[in-house]
Each structure stands twice: as C-alpha cells, then as structure tokens.
Design a protein around this motif. Structure first.
Motif, PDB file in Angstrom:
ATOM      1  N   VAL A 200      -5.303  19.368  -5.751  1.00 21.47           N
ATOM      2  CA  VAL A 200      -5.091  18.418  -6.849  1.00 21.47           C
ATOM      3  C   VAL A 200      -4.687  17.037  -6.340  1.00 21.47           C
ATOM      4  N   THR A 201      -4.181  16.956  -5.119  1.00 17.13           N
ATOM      5  CA  THR A 201      -3.796  15.651  -4.556  1.00 17.13           C
ATOM      6  C   THR A 201      -4.994  14.944  -3.926  1.00 17.13           C
ATOM      7  N   LYS A 202      -6.050  15.684  -3.647  1.00 17.55           N
ATOM      8  CA  LYS A 202      -7.276  15.178  -3.023  1.00 17.55           C
ATOM      9  C   LYS A 202      -7.066  14.667  -1.596  1.00 17.55           C
ATOM     10  N   SER A 203      -5.923  15.003  -1.016  1.00 17.81           N
ATOM     11  CA  SER A 203      -5.664  14.503   0.338  1.00 17.81           C
ATOM     12  C   SER A 203      -4.814  15.434   1.196  1.00 17.81           C
ATOM     13  N   CYS A 205      -4.755  19.004   1.674  1.00 21.45           N
ATOM     14  CA  CYS A 205      -5.294  20.174   2.370  1.00 21.45           C
ATOM     15  C   CYS A 205      -6.266  19.775   3.483  1.00 21.45           C
ATOM     16  N   LYS A 206      -5.798  19.893   4.699  1.00 22.30           N
ATOM     17  CA  LYS A 206      -6.613  19.576   5.864  1.00 22.30           C
ATOM     18  C   LYS A 206      -6.956  20.825   6.681  1.00 22.30           C
ATOM     19  N   ILE A 207      -6.324  21.968   6.312  1.00 21.54           N
ATOM     20  CA  ILE A 207      -6.559  23.233   6.998  1.00 21.54           C
ATOM     21  C   ILE A 207      -6.393  23.041   8.503  1.00 21.54           C
ATOM     22  N   ASP A 208      -5.286  22.419   8.860  1.00 24.74           N
ATOM     23  CA  ASP A 208      -5.048  22.083  10.257  1.00 24.74           C
ATOM     24  C   ASP A 208      -3.862  22.833  10.871  1.00 24.74           C
ATOM     25  N   GLY A 209      -3.351  23.812  10.152  1.00 26.09           N
ATOM     26  CA  GLY A 209      -2.233  24.577  10.697  1.00 26.09           C
ATOM     27  C   GLY A 209      -0.879  24.071  10.281  1.00 26.09           C
ATOM     28  N   SER A 210      -0.822  22.875   9.678  1.00 29.41           N
ATOM     29  CA  SER A 210       0.464  22.312   9.278  1.00 29.41           C
ATOM     30  C   SER A 210       0.579  22.069   7.781  1.00 29.41           C
ATOM     31  N   CYS A 211      -0.546  21.804   7.114  1.00 29.13           N
ATOM     32  CA  CYS A 211      -0.469  21.409   5.702  1.00 29.13           C
ATOM     33  C   CYS A 211       0.105  22.515   4.816  1.00 29.13           C
ATOM     34  N   CYS A 212      -0.156  23.763   5.155  1.00 26.72           N
ATOM     35  CA  CYS A 212       0.366  24.864   4.343  1.00 26.72           C
ATOM     36  C   CYS A 212       1.888  24.984   4.441  1.00 26.72           C
ATOM     37  N   ASN A 213       2.457  24.385   5.491  1.00 30.09           N
ATOM     38  CA  ASN A 213       3.906  24.445   5.689  1.00 30.09           C
ATOM     39  C   ASN A 213       4.604  23.162   5.270  1.00 30.09           C
ATOM     40  N   THR A 214       3.851  22.212   4.720  1.00 32.22           N
ATOM     41  CA  THR A 214       4.410  20.946   4.259  1.00 32.22           C
ATOM     42  C   THR A 214       4.385  20.936   2.741  1.00 32.22           C
ATOM     43  N   SER A 216       3.977  20.447  -1.050  1.00 30.18           N
ATOM     44  CA  SER A 216       3.015  19.624  -1.782  1.00 30.18           C
ATOM     45  C   SER A 216       2.656  20.292  -3.102  1.00 30.18           C
ATOM     46  N   ALA A 217       2.311  19.459  -4.086  1.00 27.77           N
ATOM     47  CA  ALA A 217       1.822  19.979  -5.365  1.00 27.77           C
ATOM     48  C   ALA A 217       0.525  20.749  -5.174  1.00 27.77           C
ATOM     49  N   TYR A 221      -2.260  25.437  -6.189  1.00 26.88           N
ATOM     50  CA  TYR A 221      -3.652  25.861  -6.334  1.00 26.88           C
ATOM     51  C   TYR A 221      -4.303  26.143  -4.985  1.00 26.88           C
ATOM     52  N   CYS A 222      -3.493  26.274  -3.949  1.00 24.99           N
ATOM     53  CA  CYS A 222      -4.039  26.477  -2.610  1.00 24.99           C
ATOM     54  C   CYS A 222      -4.012  27.953  -2.229  1.00 24.99           C
ATOM     55  N   TYR A 223      -5.187  28.554  -2.186  1.00 23.93           N
ATOM     56  CA  TYR A 223      -5.289  29.975  -1.847  1.00 23.93           C
ATOM     57  C   TYR A 223      -4.760  30.239  -0.444  1.00 23.93           C
ATOM     58  N   ARG A 224      -5.100  29.374   0.495  1.00 27.96           N
ATOM     59  CA  ARG A 224      -4.674  29.575   1.882  1.00 27.96           C
ATOM     60  C   ARG A 224      -3.147  29.582   1.984  1.00 27.96           C
ATOM     61  N   HIS A 225      -2.512  28.584   1.397  1.00 27.03           N
ATOM     62  CA  HIS A 225      -1.049  28.526   1.433  1.00 27.03           C
ATOM     63  C   HIS A 225      -0.446  29.772   0.804  1.00 27.03           C
TER      64      HIS A 225
END
Length: 339
Positions: A200-203, A205-214, A216-217, A221-225
C-alpha cells in the motif's frame, strides 16, 4: 440478524480429469492468481495448461482422495459443524473455487434471515491470490444479489494469540514422541510481483531481507512478512532454537521469480549438504489439509528427502478441526456477535 460464512480454497468435485479441468480453469483464470492481462492469461490457461495439467493433477488428487470426498472439503465441513456447535449464529461454508460457491453460502445465510455477515477467509496470512480474491468476489456478489446484506471480514489472524497458541500446541503435540533434527515451516509460494502489488505504500516491499523486519503499514497486506512473522511467533511460543528452524515457500509456476527459499530445494539441501537425517515440516499457510500438504509435501517432499539421504520425514497435520482452533474461531465469532 448476524451470521458467518467460512470460506476455504476449494476442490474439484471428483478426481475425474473433467472435474479437475473445470476446477483448474476457474482457479487459474482468476486475475488475482495469474495476474496477467486477460488475453495472455486465457492463452496460457486455456491454450496450454488446461490441455496438459488436468490428467496429472487428477492423478495427484487420486492419491489423497478420501471415501467421503475431497479431504479439504470434508475437513472444512467438520470444522463448520464444530464451530456451529459453539454458537447460535448460523454458520455457512463456501469455497472460493468449486462447490459450494460463495454465492451459495451467502444465499444459505440470506434464506435464514441473515443480513449482517462475518466473512472468514480461512487463511492466516493475507495474499491477493487468497484473502483478497475472496473479499472482492464476495462484495461483487453482495452488490448484485444481496444488496441489503452487510459484509464484515475477519482480518488475517497470523498474529492473533489464539491462532498461534492453537498452531503451536498442535505442532508440540504431534512431535512430542518424535525425534527430529530440524523443522521446516513451508508456506505456499506466490510470485514476488504479488508482494509488490499488495504494498500500500508503493515503496516499502523490496524483498531484500530487511523490509519485512522494518515496521510499515505495508505489513498489513504483505504475505511474505506475515509468513515470517508466523514462524517467529511459533518459535517464541514453543521456545524453539532459531538455528533449527527454516522458513520456505512451496509451489511455483512459470519463469518469474517466486518467494524463496523454495521448499523442494531446501528439503534436498537439508539432507544432502546439511546432513539432516530427521526433518519435520509444518504448513501454516493452510488450516485444512489439502493437495498441497498431503501430496506435494507429505508424499513428494518425503520422497525427495529420502532420495537425498534423509531418513525420517514428519509432516505435521494442519489445524483441520482441532479443538483449540475451533475454540479460537468461536471466540472471534462471539466478538463479532457482541459488536
């Protein structure tokens, strides 16, 4: 009057290739499952997949089919019956694909006088190919056929303490008398582009190993997280050694990148390179055992593990009609009833 509609994935009506083809056609033509333009999706599904895959899938379904019918349908019906016994609200059951349809489920509730429906997608984690497609179709059907109905949806429950407790205890109970070296948490795979589309933020989710642990709104809606968080929640609940737990993703289609690490490759790696002899697998993306858990994991995964040098392979059953899981659903329904 209030009522509840439980919605699961669905299943072919039988193992006949014709029924499997009909089911796969409905499933794969969903624009939130294969999210390509209609012309290309139609060419891919109707022109290629449905001319080759139904017989193979029918053979796989035959391996896991029960006398009563599809395991997923039978287990969902058992769950419905047990939940119904714990509430006075009407509880209907539907499938996103196949029978009984969501329209049939809403009609059943409508005929009983229900005007306020709690829609319960039976998926712990949100994904556009699971939760979202249920919510979108249900709303379309409501507008067209049941304009006086109100729909309220149960949010993804991957973080709810009742769910984590039920899942954790089911794992502990099943593995209590089993000797294992490692636990694999295998979630159903989705294309990486689905994660970015759901951002929803459009910016974020980078799927880089860190975004799921930071924080964020996007996580709502993030299945991976939500998958990784489910694993973390169970590790904390059971006091597991993080070094003996791995999160993976099963199933993939096409050449585009899907969420990694892949379950099948990890199963082989654990045996061949890591020397794991006794492996346990949990499938928390599903609450009901189905083709993906009973055939793809419990049969194919076991064969891959043993061929790679593994010795013991334990597949933890899904929650199915587990009593603590039934109690969790009943509790959430009672909360809806009071509001």
């Amino acid at each position: 009057m209030k009522g509840v509609l439980l919605v699961n994935l669905g299943s072919p009506d039988s193992t006949d290739p014709k029924d499997v083809k009909r089911y796969l056609g409905e499933f794969l033509m969903d624009e939130r499952v294969i999210d390509f333009p209609y012309w290309f999706r139609s060419f891919l599904v109707k022109g290629i997949i449905l001319n080759t895959r139904p017989k193979k899938s029918a053979a796989a379904y035959k391996k896991i089919w029960w006398e009563e019918g599809s395991p997923l349908i039978v287990l969902s019906e058992r769950l419905q019956e047990k939940v119904q016994a714990k509430t006075d609200l009407p509880i209907a059951l539907a499938m996103r694909y196949g029978n009984p349809s969501i329209k049939q489920g809403l009609q059943e509730l409508h005929d009983k006088g229900v005007t306020d429906v709690l829609l319960v997608p039976l998926y712990p984690q949100f994904a556009m190919a699971t939760t979202e497609t249920i919510l979108v179709l249900a709303e379309e059907l409501r507008k067209e056929h049941f304009p006086n109905m109100t729909l309220t949806d149960l949010p993804p429950f991957y973080n709810k303490k009742e769910y984590i407790s039920a899942l954790s205890n089911s794992i502990k109970d099943y593995l209590s008398d089993k000797d294992y070296d490692h636990i694999l948490f295998s979630y159903h795979g989705v294309p990486e582009r689905h994660i970015r589309k759901s951002d929803v933020t459009k910016s974020h989710c980078k799927i880089d190993g860190s975004c799921c642990n930071t924080q964020s709104a996007a996580h709502n809606y993030c299945y991976r997280h939500q998958c990784f968080q489910t694993t973390k929640n169970v590790i904390a609940e059971l006091g597991l050694d993080e070094n003996k737990v791995t999160t993976t993703f099963q199933s993939r289609l096409g050449v585009d990148p899907w969420l990694q690490p892949y379950t099948d490759r990890t199963i082989i790696k654990k045996a061949e390179k890591d020397g794991i002899k006794k492996l346990a697998i949990v499938t928390p993306a599903f609450v009901s055992d189905c083709l993906e858990t009973l055939e793809e994991i419990a049969m194919e995964g076991k064969e891959e593990f043993e061929e790679a040098g593994g010795e013991e392979f334990y597949t933890v059953p899904c929650l199915n009609d587990n009593e603590e899981w039934v109690d969790a659903l009943a509790k959430w329904i009672h909360e809806f009833e009071k509001n």
